[in-house]
Design a protein around this motif. Sequence first.
Motif, PDB file in Angstrom:
ATOM      1  N   ASP A 292     -25.350 -28.660 -54.121  1.00 28.14           N
ATOM      2  CA  ASP A 292     -25.084 -27.361 -53.250  1.00 28.14           C
ATOM      3  C   ASP A 292     -23.792 -27.344 -52.775  1.00 28.14           C
ATOM      4  N   SER A 293     -23.116 -28.402 -52.399  1.00 27.08           N
ATOM      5  CA  SER A 293     -21.851 -28.413 -52.034  1.00 27.08           C
ATOM      6  C   SER A 293     -20.706 -27.579 -53.083  1.00 27.08           C
ATOM      7  N   GLU A 294     -21.021 -28.191 -54.438  1.00 30.04           N
ATOM      8  CA  GLU A 294     -20.151 -27.216 -55.524  1.00 30.04           C
ATOM      9  C   GLU A 294     -20.355 -25.917 -55.604  1.00 30.04           C
ATOM     10  N   LYS A 295     -21.849 -25.446 -55.551  1.00 28.18           N
ATOM     11  CA  LYS A 295     -22.144 -24.324 -55.648  1.00 28.18           C
ATOM     12  C   LYS A 295     -21.433 -23.284 -54.857  1.00 28.18           C
ATOM     13  N   GLY A 296     -21.447 -23.997 -53.600  1.00 27.69           N
ATOM     14  CA  GLY A 296     -20.867 -23.198 -52.296  1.00 27.69           C
ATOM     15  C   GLY A 296     -19.241 -23.162 -52.333  1.00 27.69           C
ATOM     16  N   SER A 297     -18.621 -23.917 -53.269  1.00 20.75           N
ATOM     17  CA  SER A 297     -17.332 -24.268 -53.077  1.00 20.75           C
ATOM     18  C   SER A 297     -16.330 -23.486 -54.411  1.00 20.75           C
ATOM     19  N   ILE A 298     -17.290 -22.737 -55.162  1.00 20.48           N
ATOM     20  CA  ILE A 298     -16.424 -22.280 -56.206  1.00 20.48           C
ATOM     21  C   ILE A 298     -15.070 -21.443 -55.759  1.00 20.48           C
ATOM     22  N   TRP A 299     -15.620 -20.465 -54.647  1.00 16.42           N
ATOM     23  CA  TRP A 299     -14.699 -19.413 -54.181  1.00 16.42           C
ATOM     24  C   TRP A 299     -13.640 -20.229 -53.632  1.00 16.42           C
ATOM     25  N   HIS A 300     -13.465 -21.362 -52.766  1.00 18.02           N
ATOM     26  CA  HIS A 300     -12.476 -22.077 -52.201  1.00 18.02           C
ATOM     27  C   HIS A 300     -11.817 -22.691 -53.275  1.00 18.02           C
ATOM     28  N   VAL A 301     -12.299 -23.133 -54.509  1.00 16.80           N
ATOM     29  CA  VAL A 301     -11.589 -23.973 -55.651  1.00 16.80           C
ATOM     30  C   VAL A 301     -10.672 -22.636 -56.464  1.00 16.80           C
ATOM     31  N   MET A 302     -11.278 -21.586 -56.302  1.00 16.58           N
ATOM     32  CA  MET A 302     -10.410 -20.655 -57.186  1.00 16.58           C
ATOM     33  C   MET A 302      -9.438 -20.190 -55.997  1.00 16.58           C
ATOM     34  N   LEU A 303      -9.300 -20.111 -54.824  1.00 12.51           N
ATOM     35  CA  LEU A 303      -8.425 -19.948 -53.908  1.00 12.51           C
ATOM     36  C   LEU A 303      -7.295 -21.059 -54.302  1.00 12.51           C
ATOM     37  N   CYS A 304      -7.715 -22.309 -54.101  1.00 10.46           N
ATOM     38  CA  CYS A 304      -6.466 -23.518 -54.298  1.00 10.46           C
ATOM     39  C   CYS A 304      -5.892 -23.226 -55.696  1.00 10.46           C
ATOM     40  N   ILE A 305      -6.640 -22.990 -56.814  1.00  9.95           N
ATOM     41  CA  ILE A 305      -6.095 -22.683 -58.110  1.00  9.95           C
ATOM     42  C   ILE A 305      -4.803 -21.626 -58.072  1.00  9.95           C
ATOM     43  N   GLN A 306      -5.322 -20.442 -57.398  1.00 12.08           N
ATOM     44  CA  GLN A 306      -4.443 -19.405 -57.217  1.00 12.08           C
ATOM     45  C   GLN A 306      -3.160 -19.782 -56.343  1.00 12.08           C
ATOM     46  N   SER A 307      -3.257 -20.427 -55.346  1.00 10.65           N
ATOM     47  CA  SER A 307      -2.319 -20.860 -54.741  1.00 10.65           C
ATOM     48  C   SER A 307      -1.486 -21.782 -55.284  1.00 10.65           C
ATOM     49  N   ILE A 308      -1.821 -22.609 -56.246  1.00 12.89           N
ATOM     50  CA  ILE A 308      -0.947 -23.498 -57.090  1.00 12.89           C
ATOM     51  C   ILE A 308      -0.114 -22.622 -57.898  1.00 12.89           C
ATOM     52  N   PHE A 309      -0.791 -21.678 -58.649  1.00 10.55           N
ATOM     53  CA  PHE A 309      -0.098 -20.827 -59.518  1.00 10.55           C
ATOM     54  C   PHE A 309       1.157 -19.997 -58.969  1.00 10.55           C
ATOM     55  N   MET A 310       0.544 -19.541 -57.446  1.00 10.16           N
ATOM     56  CA  MET A 310       1.720 -18.757 -56.901  1.00 10.16           C
ATOM     57  C   MET A 310       2.858 -19.676 -56.330  1.00 10.16           C
TER      58      MET A 310
ATOM     59  N   ARG B  54     -15.168 -12.643 -51.307  1.00  5.48           N
ATOM     60  CA  ARG B  54     -16.014 -13.687 -51.124  1.00  5.48           C
ATOM     61  C   ARG B  54     -17.475 -13.554 -51.313  1.00  5.48           C
ATOM     62  N   ASN B  55     -17.786 -12.803 -50.345  1.00  8.78           N
ATOM     63  CA  ASN B  55     -19.384 -12.481 -50.182  1.00  8.78           C
ATOM     64  C   ASN B  55     -20.112 -11.974 -51.389  1.00  8.78           C
ATOM     65  N   ASN B  56     -19.367 -11.097 -52.280  1.00  9.35           N
ATOM     66  CA  ASN B  56     -19.889 -10.592 -53.484  1.00  9.35           C
ATOM     67  C   ASN B  56     -19.852 -11.750 -54.480  1.00  9.35           C
ATOM     68  N   LEU B  57     -18.872 -12.523 -54.552  1.00 13.32           N
ATOM     69  CA  LEU B  57     -18.898 -13.695 -55.622  1.00 13.32           C
ATOM     70  C   LEU B  57     -19.959 -14.637 -55.278  1.00 13.32           C
ATOM     71  N   GLU B  58     -20.238 -15.093 -54.062  1.00 16.08           N
ATOM     72  CA  GLU B  58     -20.937 -16.265 -53.704  1.00 16.08           C
ATOM     73  C   GLU B  58     -22.489 -15.807 -53.774  1.00 16.08           C
ATOM     74  N   ARG B  59     -22.513 -14.421 -53.445  1.00 15.79           N
ATOM     75  CA  ARG B  59     -23.869 -13.851 -53.743  1.00 15.79           C
ATOM     76  C   ARG B  59     -24.375 -14.101 -54.919  1.00 15.79           C
ATOM     77  N   LYS B  60     -23.478 -13.454 -55.879  1.00 13.15           N
ATOM     78  CA  LYS B  60     -23.828 -13.241 -57.353  1.00 13.15           C
ATOM     79  C   LYS B  60     -23.992 -14.886 -57.823  1.00 13.15           C
TER      80      LYS B  60
END
Length: 309
Positions: A255-273, A297-303
């Motif tokens: 459950d924690s992984e399902k709810g963390s997709i958005w956060h990890v994507m932000l982390c990846i983008q930050s590293i690229f930035m 966030r809401n749209n991504l996590e809802r889907k």
Amino acid sequence: MELLDIKNISSSWGIEISNFKKLSERATLVFTTDEEKFIIKRKDNLEHFNSELKLIGLLRSKNFFTQFPLYNKQGELSVPYQNSNFAIYNYLEGSTFGAEESLLNPKIPNLLGETIANLNKIMASADFLREFPSKDLYQLVYGFAVKEIIKVDPSEELQNVYQQVEEEIKNLVNILPKQLIHRDAHIHNIIFDNNSLSGVIDYEIVEVNVNIFDICYCSTSILSEVFTNEKLRGMWINFVANLVCTYNQVNPLSDSEKGSIWHVMLCIQSIFMAYFSSNEDIYKINKAMFQWIYENRNNLERKILLNVN
């Protein structure tokens, strides 16, 4: 490298080269006089190469398709040449999916999700983690990336975003399952032939990190190629949901992984930035992606939750 260099290297394998095509700073596609194809790769660190070989051996023992290096005439897997070492790999027939194709064809997120899930399942069984670097995603972002970003872009809006999500990211990184990950699981490293997996390539930057990094990285690699196209950008969230759904069917997520997709994507983008902070154009597109993912966030996590649960 010039043709003479390539011929000198390949002679250790008894391969006669007629032509070549540079693929990257480390990889070269070579064509033989017998019309065969191989990949020559530069290996600067033999210790890392030996760890890579151990991982490839594990993958092959589990019948997972990947490139493997060939033994040369001396029974070695690499040769020294001009202050470096080189290995030759078999060439995998097939092609990679394009970013637009991946969004338009509903089969592709399923194929990618299944492939990365199977790869991660096998890598999770590795008992030689200490041979690879272990990374803390929170420290990568807040100990490195944010500091580099602020040097070139000290906008209050961006800093507020990082302040708002910092505690969430820190807490999640502490509880998310960690294992060996590919770390470079973008669509151009996953090769298919008629929708059958030919193999996953490029294990040079494998590390221990959060398990969901690979599916998040695959997702953002596609977004980066279609981001300026509003229609395709709008289709990307459905792609992510389908990718995660298939991954979860093969390699169940907590459950924690399902709810963390958005956060990890932000982390990846930050590293690229941070990595491209000195390149204004590339930095701007990665920042725009970061902001768009943040706003959706809401749209991504809802889907994701609708598809996975």
